[in-house]
Design a protein around this motif. Structure first.
Motif, PDB file in Angstrom:
ATOM      1  N   ARG A  67      -8.267 -25.746   5.459  1.00 52.89           N
ATOM      2  CA  ARG A  67      -8.160 -26.123   4.060  1.00 52.89           C
ATOM      3  C   ARG A  67      -8.685 -25.019   3.170  1.00 52.89           C
ATOM      4  NH1 ARG A  67      -8.259 -31.605   3.058  1.00 52.89           N
ATOM      5  NH2 ARG A  67      -8.700 -32.055   5.209  1.00 52.89           N
ATOM      6  N   GLU A  75       0.114 -22.950   6.052  1.00 54.45           N
ATOM      7  CA  GLU A  75       1.121 -22.054   5.505  1.00 54.45           C
ATOM      8  C   GLU A  75       0.983 -20.652   6.117  1.00 54.45           C
ATOM      9  OE1 GLU A  75       1.400 -22.684   1.307  1.00 54.45           O
ATOM     10  OE2 GLU A  75       2.728 -20.964   1.081  1.00 54.45           O
ATOM     11  N   ARG A  78       2.396 -20.713   9.685  1.00 52.31           N
ATOM     12  CA  ARG A  78       3.860 -20.798   9.624  1.00 52.31           C
ATOM     13  C   ARG A  78       4.484 -19.458   9.279  1.00 52.31           C
ATOM     14  NH1 ARG A  78       6.788 -25.793   8.716  1.00 52.31           N
ATOM     15  NH2 ARG A  78       5.398 -27.490   9.288  1.00 52.31           N
ATOM     16  N   GLU A  79       3.878 -18.847   8.287  1.00 51.26           N
ATOM     17  CA  GLU A  79       4.379 -17.544   7.824  1.00 51.26           C
ATOM     18  C   GLU A  79       4.239 -16.506   8.942  1.00 51.26           C
ATOM     19  OE1 GLU A  79       6.376 -15.729   4.972  1.00 51.26           O
ATOM     20  OE2 GLU A  79       5.503 -17.703   4.550  1.00 51.26           O
ATOM     21  N   GLN A  99      -8.994 -34.825  11.627  1.00 51.59           N
ATOM     22  CA  GLN A  99      -7.908 -35.772  11.363  1.00 51.59           C
ATOM     23  C   GLN A  99      -6.694 -35.443  12.234  1.00 51.59           C
ATOM     24  OE1 GLN A  99      -7.447 -38.102   8.589  1.00 51.59           O
ATOM     25  NE2 GLN A  99      -9.613 -38.073   8.162  1.00 51.59           N
ATOM     26  N   ARG A 101      -3.607 -35.888  11.721  1.00 50.01           N
ATOM     27  CA  ARG A 101      -2.449 -35.262  11.083  1.00 50.01           C
ATOM     28  C   ARG A 101      -2.649 -33.760  10.887  1.00 50.01           C
ATOM     29  NH1 ARG A 101      -2.794 -37.673   4.930  1.00 50.01           N
ATOM     30  NH2 ARG A 101      -4.659 -38.846   5.403  1.00 50.01           N
ATOM     31  N   ARG A 108       2.125 -27.968  15.363  1.00 46.58           N
ATOM     32  CA  ARG A 108       3.557 -27.916  15.055  1.00 46.58           C
ATOM     33  C   ARG A 108       3.899 -26.621  14.328  1.00 46.58           C
ATOM     34  NH1 ARG A 108       6.043 -32.735  11.805  1.00 46.58           N
ATOM     35  NH2 ARG A 108       4.628 -31.765  10.355  1.00 46.58           N
TER      36      ARG A 108
ATOM     37  N   PHE B  71       6.227 -32.929   0.479  1.00 40.89           N
ATOM     38  CA  PHE B  71       6.323 -32.369   1.814  1.00 40.89           C
ATOM     39  C   PHE B  71       7.160 -31.084   1.770  1.00 40.89           C
ATOM     40  CE2 PHE B  71       8.295 -33.094   6.199  1.00 40.89           C
ATOM     41  CZ  PHE B  71       7.260 -32.432   6.818  1.00 40.89           C
ATOM     42  N   ARG B  74       5.439 -28.157   0.296  1.00 38.92           N
ATOM     43  CA  ARG B  74       4.446 -27.563   1.154  1.00 38.92           C
ATOM     44  C   ARG B  74       5.070 -26.787   2.314  1.00 38.92           C
ATOM     45  NH1 ARG B  74      -0.700 -30.509   3.826  1.00 38.92           N
ATOM     46  NH2 ARG B  74      -1.610 -28.620   4.640  1.00 38.92           N
ATOM     47  N   PHE B  75       6.072 -27.385   2.953  1.00 39.36           N
ATOM     48  CA  PHE B  75       6.575 -26.791   4.191  1.00 39.36           C
ATOM     49  C   PHE B  75       8.023 -26.332   4.149  1.00 39.36           C
ATOM     50  CE2 PHE B  75       3.514 -30.008   5.964  1.00 39.36           C
ATOM     51  CZ  PHE B  75       2.520 -29.072   6.150  1.00 39.36           C
ATOM     52  N   GLN B  78       9.606 -22.618   4.648  1.00 38.21           N
ATOM     53  CA  GLN B  78       9.240 -21.686   5.697  1.00 38.21           C
ATOM     54  C   GLN B  78       9.979 -21.938   7.009  1.00 38.21           C
ATOM     55  OE1 GLN B  78       5.491 -22.861   4.843  1.00 38.21           O
ATOM     56  NE2 GLN B  78       5.609 -21.691   2.968  1.00 38.21           N
ATOM     57  N   ARG B  79      10.154 -23.185   7.324  1.00 39.95           N
ATOM     58  CA  ARG B  79      10.815 -23.494   8.593  1.00 39.95           C
ATOM     59  C   ARG B  79      11.972 -24.426   8.330  1.00 39.95           C
ATOM     60  NH1 ARG B  79       7.287 -21.669  12.917  1.00 39.95           N
ATOM     61  NH2 ARG B  79       8.794 -22.589  14.299  1.00 39.95           N
ATOM     62  N   GLU B  82      12.797 -27.144  11.151  1.00 37.54           N
ATOM     63  CA  GLU B  82      11.845 -28.248  11.252  1.00 37.54           C
ATOM     64  C   GLU B  82      11.919 -29.156  10.039  1.00 37.54           C
ATOM     65  OE1 GLU B  82       7.864 -27.100  11.943  1.00 37.54           O
ATOM     66  OE2 GLU B  82       8.450 -25.849  13.654  1.00 37.54           O
ATOM     67  N   ASP B  86      12.604 -33.097  10.201  1.00 34.38           N
ATOM     68  CA  ASP B  86      11.682 -34.076   9.617  1.00 34.38           C
ATOM     69  C   ASP B  86      12.367 -34.884   8.521  1.00 34.38           C
ATOM     70  OD1 ASP B  86       9.676 -33.329  11.217  1.00 34.38           O
ATOM     71  OD2 ASP B  86       8.703 -32.003   9.786  1.00 34.38           O
ATOM     72  N   TYR B 328      -9.960 -39.194   3.862  1.00 42.86           N
ATOM     73  CA  TYR B 328      -9.593 -37.844   4.228  1.00 42.86           C
ATOM     74  C   TYR B 328     -10.497 -36.852   3.512  1.00 42.86           C
ATOM     75  CZ  TYR B 328      -6.184 -34.302   5.634  1.00 42.86           C
ATOM     76  OH  TYR B 328      -5.554 -33.241   6.191  1.00 42.86           O
TER      77      TYR B 328
END
Lengths: 143, 544
Positions: A67, A75, A78-79, A99, A101, A108, B71, B74-75, B78-79, B82, B86, B328
């Motif tokens: 975080r 990110e 992934r990059e 967590q 997730r 992933r 979502f 955020r993602f 890039q992919r 995926e 999703d 969280y």
């Protein structure tokens, strides 16, 4: 690439306390590696892109805070995995939460390991040394 | 009493018969009017409750669209693969018609579209708002979710978009037609119905047997915008399930009139008798109409209750989402500063240990221990909340194997002392494997913990069948507890013994309680000071 023999560890961490604790632990144990610190995701990506262009060695392992403001750990990984030579660099996610997730999203996205930050008064930051030893001494990466 | 009716008696009986007949017709008419009014009222309430159901679904799906858009922000870029994968899951599970980059027909995801595409999708009066949002994001260089915007009139629904620079936009949208079909189809046995937008019929179910003179109407709104009007024509089962009361009153009244006339003709009954009979007739009508009103009221209340339950469920879902976010951030944001306290005190000790006197060192230790305790409690609280939230995975479990593996795990690091596990009959059971493991692990580690002062620790695990349920128990020969405490013991952070003697946060039994309750079972316990404790839990089923 003159300091190929001294491996690099890239520590990506935005919390200065955590950086201090980690650096103390690394210093105390005199690991056979140089630790580079960047404090956010964008800088981490810049660092890695520069390494891909041959301007500095690729790290042997990246410790990546999950975080962070703006470009977060997910990110960054992934990059990294998308293109270039840094796609093979091992990434250890480092987070203060466990967590599900976050763990799932990390793997992933292509992280190799997920370690929850530990707060042990007897050995502050030592868990990072345990992890670093594995990636630096035992693991065989893509050269 | 005369053997034949006189002329005067004859006139009286005809008059009485006529009066009763007239009264019956009057009563029949007014009952018909009342029934009509009640039917109308019931029908429009029914319409409102169906419309409420549609609105609730819509809100839910707009929430899903928003999550999807977040979502993507955020993602998504890039992919691609995926993200696409999703997104398909999202579409299937949330009933969205489309997401990602879309063509105007809402069929194929297009991965690149121009900014004009959302503009073509939007209804004319929404375009200015959309344009403004697009310009703002380009000017500020930010990316955010805008919408919902309404689709053009021919294609009812809404969409949301994330304008991205000059070239492309993400769209997540929903056409209303298929949703109307799914919601309305579930009520189609009871009503003829259609959804109209001005004069355009968006959806209709025709039922010839439904009455055409009673119509209920209700607006369907999304974000203060009326997307259509629901019009229903219910079948008689829905609005008029009782006896056709007015007909009964009419025939009963007419019959009474004839009989009364006849009886008076033959028996020469007096005016007083006729009046009495008329009174009885009226009271009969009155009580039947009362019953009718009560029935209508009950139906009204039922409909009201249904819509209230729906509203509460939606509010509850929102609250759960908030709580998850709260959990969280607590787990992450509070851990870091507490961790810093622990680390910094450790550093002071390490660097300045020699110069710090014993009392200061003691205080440093105190700070450290408190921060450690706070972290441990937070972790327990999170584990407790997870026990109530994670999805249950039901599987047939070998409880005997589970118990012995938990025991091995718990006693592996045990150095001194004699510990004995006695296992009696343990049937297999359908439950969530990891959660049931946690139950046994918490109960058995408690058993070990609270008997550690005994020369020989004996933990017994067994079961019995009781009212079609399997009751498992875990018993120890430890310090036990006061009988009065057995109620309190399952509450989170309740501790019956001091932390210094028996460490722990007091969340273990609360977690056990929550897990067993989620499985449809119950937990309870028995114990006495110094005489050990037995913890029981029941689970439905069991195969042998």
């Amino acid at each position: 690439m003159n300091d190929r023999e001294v491996g690099q560890v890239l520590l990506v961490e935005d919390n200065p306390h955590d950086v201090e604790v980690a650096m103390r632990a690394f210093r105390r144990h005199r690991l056979d590696a140089r630790v580079e610190v960047v404090s956010n995701g964008a800088d981490a990506l810049d660092y890695l892109r520069a390494a891909e262009r041959g301007e500095r060695p690729l790290p042997l392992v990246v410790f990546l805070d999950l975080r962070m403001p703006d470009v977060d750990g997910i990110e960054v990984v992934r990059e990294m995995r998308a293109t270039g030579a840094s796609r093979h660099v091992p990434v250890v996610m480092n987070s203060s939460s466990r967590q599900e997730r976050d763990i799932e999203a990390s793997y992933r996205s292509g992280a190799n390991s997920f370690v929850v930050k530990r707060f042990e008064p007897e050995r502050p930051g030592e868990y990072l040394i345990d992890v670093a030893r594995y990636w630096l001494d035992l693991n065989e990466g893509v050269r | 009493m005369p053997s034949r009716p006189s002329r005067r008696d004859g006139a009286w009986s005809v008059a009485t018969g006529a009066v009763v007949a007239l009264a019956s017709v009057g009563a029949w008419y007014s009952l018909e009017v009342i029934r009509e009014e009640q039917n109308l009222k019931t029908t429009s309430q029914f319409a409102r409750s169906i419309a409420g159901e549609i609105e609730w679904m819509l809100r839910d799906q707009i929430r899903a669209s928003r999550r999807l858009a977040r979502f993507w922000l955020r993602f998504g870029r890039q992919r691609w693969d995926e993200w696409e994968f999703d997104t398909r899951l999202y579409l299937e599970n949330n009933g969205l018609d489309s997401a990602a980059w879309l063509d105007p027909k809402f069929t194929d995801p297009l991965w690149e579209v121009g900014l004009e595409t959302p503009m073509q999708l939007a209804r004319e009066d929404d375009r200015a708002r959309l344009l403004e949002a697009q310009e703002t994001t380009v000017r500020e260089g930010t990316e955010r979710i805008v919408g919902p915007f309404r689709l053009q009139d021919g294609d009812h629904g809404y969409f949301m978009t994330v304008p991205v620079g000059n070239s492309a936009a993400l769209v997540a949208g929903k056409r209303l037609g298929p949703m109307f079909t799914s919601v309305l189809a579930s009520h189609a046995e009871q009503c003829a119905m259609r959804v109209q937008y001005s004069n355009l019929v968006l959806f209709s179910v025709d039922r010839p047997e439904c009455r055409s003179d009673i119509k209920g109407e209700a607006p369907i709104r999304v974000f203060d915008d009326q997307v259509g009007t629901l019009i229903i024509e219910p079948s008689t089962d829905v609005v008029d399930a009782g006896n056709p009361l007015s007909i009964v009153v009419l025939t009963g009244g007419l019959l009474t009139a004839v009989l009364l006339g006849g009886v008076m003709w033959t028996r020469g009954v007096t005016r007083a008798g006729a009046a009495a009979l008329l009174g009885v007739n009226r009271r009969l009508e009155q009580s039947m109409s009362d019953a009718r009103a009560t029935e209508a009221r009950v139906r009204e209340l039922n409909l009201e209750l249904e819509s209230r339950v729906r509203a509460r469920t939606a509010a509850l879902n929102d609250a759960i989402e908030d709580l998850e976010t709260f959990n969280y951030s607590v787990s992450h944001d509070l851990r870091s500063p507490l961790g810093a306290i622990i680390n910094v005190t450790a550093i002071i000790e390490e660097d300045h240990g020699a110069r710090v006197d014993a009392e200061a060192r003691h205080h440093l230790k105190l700070i450290q221990n408190s921060a450690m305790a706070a972290i441990t409690m937070m972790d327990s609280l999170l584990a407790f909340s997870r026990a109530g939230r994670s999805d249950l995975e039901a599987r047939l479990l070998d409880v005997r194997g589970l118990v012995s593996s938990v025991w091995d795990e718990l006693t592996s690091q045990d150095a001194g002392g004699k510990t004995v596990l006695k296992v009696s009959d343990l049937p297999r059971i359908v439950a969530d494997p990891s959660l049931l493991r946690l139950v046994f692990s918490n109960l058995m580690s408690n058993a070990l913990k609270f008997s550690k002062t005994r020369p020989e620790v004996i933990v017994e695990v067994g079961s019995r069948l009781e009212n079609g349920q399997v009751v498992y128990w875990v018993r120890d020969n430890g310090v036990g507890f006061r009988k009065e405490a057995s109620e309190r013991i399952f509450k989170v952070f309740t501790r019956l013994h001091s932390t210094s003697l028996y460490p722990g946060t007091g969340a273990g039994l609360a977690i056990v309680d929550r897990i067993i309750t989620r499985h449809g079972g119950r937990v309870w316990c028995e114990g006495a000071p110094d005489e050990g404790a037995t913890f029981y839990f029941s689970l439905p089923g069991g195969d042998d």
